[in-house]
Write a protein that holds these residues in place. Structure first.
Motif, PDB file in Angstrom:
ATOM      1  N   GLY A  53      -4.345   4.198   4.461  1.00 48.04           N
ATOM      2  CA  GLY A  53      -4.446   5.359   3.585  1.00 48.04           C
ATOM      3  C   GLY A  53      -5.128   6.524   4.276  1.00 48.04           C
ATOM      4  N   SER A  54      -4.890   7.740   3.757  1.00 47.43           N
ATOM      5  CA  SER A  54      -5.353   8.954   4.431  1.00 47.43           C
ATOM      6  C   SER A  54      -6.872   9.049   4.541  1.00 47.43           C
TER       7      SER A  54
ATOM      8  N   CYS B 118       0.558  15.030  -3.443  1.00 46.97           N
ATOM      9  CA  CYS B 118      -0.098  16.080  -2.659  1.00 46.97           C
ATOM     10  C   CYS B 118       0.323  17.435  -3.227  1.00 46.97           C
ATOM     11  N   THR B 119      -0.526  18.009  -4.073  1.00 47.47           N
ATOM     12  CA  THR B 119      -0.160  19.227  -4.798  1.00 47.47           C
ATOM     13  C   THR B 119      -1.000  20.437  -4.404  1.00 47.47           C
ATOM     14  N   VAL B 120      -1.994  20.236  -3.560  1.00 44.24           N
ATOM     15  CA  VAL B 120      -2.869  21.347  -3.164  1.00 44.24           C
ATOM     16  C   VAL B 120      -2.438  21.861  -1.784  1.00 44.24           C
ATOM     17  N   PRO B 121      -1.931  23.098  -1.703  1.00 43.76           N
ATOM     18  CA  PRO B 121      -1.477  23.619  -0.409  1.00 43.76           C
ATOM     19  C   PRO B 121      -2.635  24.169   0.427  1.00 43.76           C
TER      20      PRO B 121
ATOM     21  N   ASP C  67      -0.768  12.740   2.852  1.00 40.25           N
ATOM     22  CA  ASP C  67      -0.545  11.325   2.572  1.00 40.25           C
ATOM     23  C   ASP C  67       0.676  11.192   1.668  1.00 40.25           C
ATOM     24  N   PRO C  68       1.837  10.865   2.236  1.00 42.47           N
ATOM     25  CA  PRO C  68       3.056  10.760   1.424  1.00 42.47           C
ATOM     26  C   PRO C  68       2.984   9.727   0.310  1.00 42.47           C
TER      27      PRO C  68
ATOM     28  N   LEU D 202      -2.150   8.836  12.115  1.00 40.98           N
ATOM     29  CA  LEU D 202      -1.869  10.176  11.612  1.00 40.98           C
ATOM     30  C   LEU D 202      -0.377  10.353  11.351  1.00 40.98           C
ATOM     31  N   ASP D 203       0.436   9.655  12.118  1.00 43.66           N
ATOM     32  CA  ASP D 203       1.884   9.704  11.934  1.00 43.66           C
ATOM     33  C   ASP D 203       2.312   8.971  10.664  1.00 43.66           C
ATOM     34  N   ASP D 204       1.655   7.849  10.376  1.00 39.89           N
ATOM     35  CA  ASP D 204       2.011   7.014   9.223  1.00 39.89           C
ATOM     36  C   ASP D 204       0.737   6.420   8.653  1.00 39.89           C
ATOM     37  N   SER D 205       0.219   7.042   7.593  1.00 37.41           N
ATOM     38  CA  SER D 205      -1.064   6.603   7.041  1.00 37.41           C
ATOM     39  C   SER D 205      -1.003   5.213   6.436  1.00 37.41           C
TER      40      SER D 205
END
Length: 271
Positions: A179-180, A250-253, A245-246, A171-174
């Motif tokens: 991947g997420s 990620c555009t959906v708030p 997921d950096p 969860l800290d680093d996918s």
């Protein structure tokens, strides 16, 4: 019988002595292994290891630690039966984590070839290959070496993140979790696991000190109606938005989790 004796005596003495050592030591050989197996002094054992390495029968993988190459030929691409044994001599202080630990704890059936290693040593190259085995490295602070267990692999003791730390790390680093979406699947498997411990999971997340972990965990827990986890994460929300997921746009708030997710992520439908 005479034929077997002829074959045995035709093998050079050095190789026969090394074979004796390997039968006792397993994949990795140290000075103490040679000294004990051949009943020689540590000084003599050190010299033998050096000689065998020069002859191509062994390869040095760490201080005073060698891995066996083929005794029939110098095979530079030979893969160990269990490459986990290379982790301590190469990267200690460290532990096996991420997707590799998730496989170990039966959180996933997906197989990843690189072995994820969390190490306190400086990481100049994140992807490495040793003895035919690929490794994916992540640097971690010494204070974050918690939540691990020691397991025995081919007569070597290797540290691996326990099941709760494994979830928190992903969860800290996918990127160490595949991947997420794969991380979310592993979290769902954790919720069903016999060793699930919500208290340990929350405690580890607090110790790690990354507020994004609670945002991601709370968001995923909500999808599985895990209200106890949802409440614990909501109570610990930090300011600002994090990305689920950096590695993805990620555009959906998601305002209640102060989280941004990729469009259409995992079939998610907001209320």
């Amino acid at each position: 019988m005479n034929e077997l004796l002829t074959v045995a005596t035709s093998i050079p003495l050095g190789r026969r002595r090394l074979a004796t050592v390997l039968r006792r030591s397993g994949d990795l050989v140290r000075v103490a292994d040679v000294s004990s197996a051949l009943d020689v002094s540590r000084s003599a054992a050190t010299k033998l290891l050096s000689r065998w390495a020069k002859q191509g029968w062994l390869r040095r993988v760490g201080p005073g630690t060698y891995a066996a190459a083929s005794l029939d030929a110098v095979d530079r691409d030979r893969v160990l039966d269990d490459p986990w044994v290379l982790v301590p001599p190469l990267y200690s202080p460290c532990y096996v984590g991420g997707w590799t630990a998730a496989e170990h704890w039966d959180l996933t059936e997906q197989l990843f070839r690189p072995i994820v290693v969390m190490t306190t040593r400086p990481v100049h190259k994140k992807e490495q290959n040793h003895h035919g085995a690929p490794f994916l490295l992540r640097h971690t602070h010494p204070r974050k070496l918690f939540g691990t267990r020691s397991v025995w692999r081919s007569r070597s003791r290797v540290k691996v993140s326990d099941i709760h730390r494994t979830i928190v790390d992903m969860l800290d680093d996918s990127t160490v979790g595949g991947g997420s979406q794969h991380v979310a699947d592993c979290v769902a498997a954790y919720f069903r696991h016999a060793d699930r411990d919500d208290g340990a999971l929350v405690d580890y997340a607090e110790l790690l000190g990354n507020g994004a972990v609670f945002k991601r965990l709370g968001f995923i827990a909500e999808q599985h109606a895990e209200q106890h986890i949802v409440d614990a994460c909501s109570y610990r929300l930090t300011g600002g938005y994090a990305m689920l997921d950096p590695a993805l746009p990620c555009t959906v708030p998601i305002a209640r989790w102060r989280l941004r997710i990729p469009p259409g992520w995992h079939g998610y439908q907001d209320d």
